[in-house]
Design an enzyme around this catalytic site. Structure first.
Site, PDB file in Angstrom:
ATOM      1  N   GLN A 200       0.869  -1.185   0.000  1.00  0.00           N
ATOM      2  CA  GLN A 200       0.000   0.000   0.000  1.00  0.00           C
ATOM      3  C   GLN A 200       0.902   1.230   0.000  1.00  0.00           C
ATOM      4  O   GLN A 200       1.438   1.620   1.032  1.00  0.00           O
ATOM      5  CB  GLN A 200      -0.904  -0.027   1.227  1.00  0.00           C
ATOM      6  CG  GLN A 200      -1.712  -1.318   1.379  1.00  0.00           C
ATOM      7  CD  GLN A 200      -2.767  -1.478   0.299  1.00  0.00           C
ATOM      8  OE1 GLN A 200      -3.696  -0.692   0.188  1.00  0.00           O
ATOM      9  NE2 GLN A 200      -2.623  -2.526  -0.502  1.00  0.00           N
ATOM     10  N   CYS A 220      -4.546   4.052   4.181  1.00  0.00           N
ATOM     11  CA  CYS A 220      -3.899   4.711   3.054  1.00  0.00           C
ATOM     12  C   CYS A 220      -4.304   4.038   1.745  1.00  0.00           C
ATOM     13  O   CYS A 220      -4.762   2.896   1.722  1.00  0.00           O
ATOM     14  CB  CYS A 220      -2.382   4.684   3.215  1.00  0.00           C
ATOM     15  SG  CYS A 220      -1.634   3.052   3.042  1.00  0.00           S
ATOM     16  N   ALA A 241     -11.846   2.508   4.328  1.00  0.00           N
ATOM     17  CA  ALA A 241     -10.857   1.657   3.658  1.00  0.00           C
ATOM     18  C   ALA A 241     -10.059   2.436   2.604  1.00  0.00           C
ATOM     19  O   ALA A 241     -10.298   3.618   2.343  1.00  0.00           O
ATOM     20  CB  ALA A 241     -11.561   0.455   3.030  1.00  0.00           C
ATOM     21  N   HIS A 242      -9.117   1.718   1.971  1.00  0.00           N
ATOM     22  CA  HIS A 242      -8.194   2.368   1.046  1.00  0.00           C
ATOM     23  C   HIS A 242      -8.898   2.883  -0.211  1.00  0.00           C
ATOM     24  O   HIS A 242      -9.852   2.320  -0.707  1.00  0.00           O
ATOM     25  CB  HIS A 242      -7.037   1.436   0.664  1.00  0.00           C
ATOM     26  CG  HIS A 242      -7.459   0.119   0.093  1.00  0.00           C
ATOM     27  ND1 HIS A 242      -6.578  -0.901  -0.121  1.00  0.00           N
ATOM     28  CD2 HIS A 242      -8.661  -0.349  -0.313  1.00  0.00           C
ATOM     29  CE1 HIS A 242      -7.212  -1.943  -0.634  1.00  0.00           C
ATOM     30  NE2 HIS A 242      -8.477  -1.619  -0.751  1.00  0.00           N
ATOM     31  N   ASN A 243      -8.392   4.031  -0.681  1.00  0.00           N
ATOM     32  CA  ASN A 243      -8.836   4.665  -1.925  1.00  0.00           C
ATOM     33  C   ASN A 243     -10.283   5.158  -1.886  1.00  0.00           C
ATOM     34  O   ASN A 243     -10.887   5.444  -2.911  1.00  0.00           O
ATOM     35  CB  ASN A 243      -8.638   3.743  -3.126  1.00  0.00           C
ATOM     36  CG  ASN A 243      -7.175   3.537  -3.464  1.00  0.00           C
ATOM     37  OD1 ASN A 243      -6.575   2.546  -3.033  1.00  0.00           O
ATOM     38  ND2 ASN A 243      -6.593   4.464  -4.198  1.00  0.00           N
TER      39      ASN A 243
END
Length: 340
Positions: A200, A220, A241-243
């Protein structure tokens, strides 16, 4: 601290109805009010308490009309809730302790820079190549990783963690135990059944005036940024969560979860324990009820969604009306089958 009702009314641009010379020395719930206290009435569900409270003053909206005699002096303002909020802000400014300087032991790498008027609490850690603005408060046991940027007038409460390369705007507040920039949940399945970790490499970007609740985690991005827009308010114990992208002025209540790469619009409301699956979009001004799961993109703005699988509110209420009748319908069906 002690002020007269007249002084408080002047602060709130309000109008006094009653004796404005009484002294106020504390804030109180309307149902628990005693002489010397000030309360407010915004939700009319609490109106009966207005006629029994002993608070010396009660803040009400300008158009409110009492139906019974009152003990309290009224302060009429345009909006009672906003008026009381303004009073809370003023009291906080007067009573809030001032933090400045550097407590020991505290560590900041020589390659990092922090502006003027700030505070670094004991056992705080600031890594390499960080750029931190003016009047930033970094409380004890805060961890700030390498390459982090933080704008002006931010407050990072005890035990919060901001991981490498994250960007924090101006006037942000990160409450105790929050983690900004933890690794996203990314694992690639392998032919032998194992899972391989996906690095990540992105960061988290908080724009200005963002508030992050205690023990909330924001992952991230795999690449790029997990983006939290201007003015977003996130409660305690929320997982982002990511993105993920969250549009400006959206509010998210406790224990909600947003899966990877979901896009939440502007001015949305996510009530407690709501859940959003990954890779979908939520239109602007959408309200998601408590315990509601959103399984597909919502493209029409301004809807209120309820139910285990989020439905438009009118459709959900129609379905729920039928659901409540299912036992009776089952009995009638059984009777009809017996007659055949």
């Amino acid at each position: 601290m002690e002020f007269t009702i007249n002084q408080i009314a002047q602060l709130l641009n309000g109008r006094v109805e009653g004796d404005g010379s009484h002294k106020i020395n504390r804030l109180e719930k309307i149902q628990e009010g005693k002489p010397g206290g000030i309360s407010f009435l915004s939700n009319l569900k609490y109106e009966p308490y207005l006629y029994t409270t002993r608070s010396s003053a009660v803040i009400v909206s300008a158009d409110f009309q009492p139906s019974k005699p009152l003990f309290s002096t009224l302060i009429r303002v345009e909006d009672a809730y906003l008026g009381f909020t303004q009073l809370l802000e003023s009291v906080e400014k007067l009573s809030k302790p001032t933090f400045y300087g550097v407590e020991e032991p505290a560590y900041m790498d020589a390659s990092s820079n922090m502006g003027t008027g700030g505070y670094r609490g004991a056992f705080s850690y600031i890594g390499k190549n960080c750029l931190i603005g003016d009047r930033v408060q970094i409380h004890p046991h805060v961890y700030i990783g390498d390459g982090v940027t933080i704008g002006n007038d931010c407050v990072i409460h005890p035990g919060a963690k901001i991981m490498r390369r994250c960007r924090i705007g101006n006037y942000c507040e990160i409450h105790p135990g929050a983690v900004i920039g933890s690794d996203g949940f990314g694992f690639a399945p392998q032919p032998d059944g194992r899972y391989k970790n996906i690095p990540q490499l992105g960061n988290v970007w908080l724009e200005d005036h963002v508030s992050i609740g205690a023990n909330t985690t924001i992952d991230c991005a795999t690449m790029g940024s997990t983006h939290i827009g201007k003015g977003v308010k996130i409660d305690n114990l929320v997982q982002v969560a990511h993105n993920v992208h969250i549009g400006e002025n959206t509010v998210i209540a406790s224990q909600s979860g947003i899966s990877g790469s979901a896009e939440i619009g502007k001015n949305c409301v996510l009530a407690g324990k709501s859940s959003i699956v990954g890779h979908i979009k939520l239109a602007d001004n959408t309200t998601v009820g408590g315990n509601t799961g959103i399984m597909k993109s919502i493209t029409k703005p301004g809807q209120t969604l309820l139910g285990y699988i989020g439905m438009e509110m009118k459709d959900f209420l129609k379905s729920y009306a039928v659901f409540k009748k299912l036992p009776d319908l089952q009995n009638k069906l059984t009777e009809l089958e017996k007659k055949q």
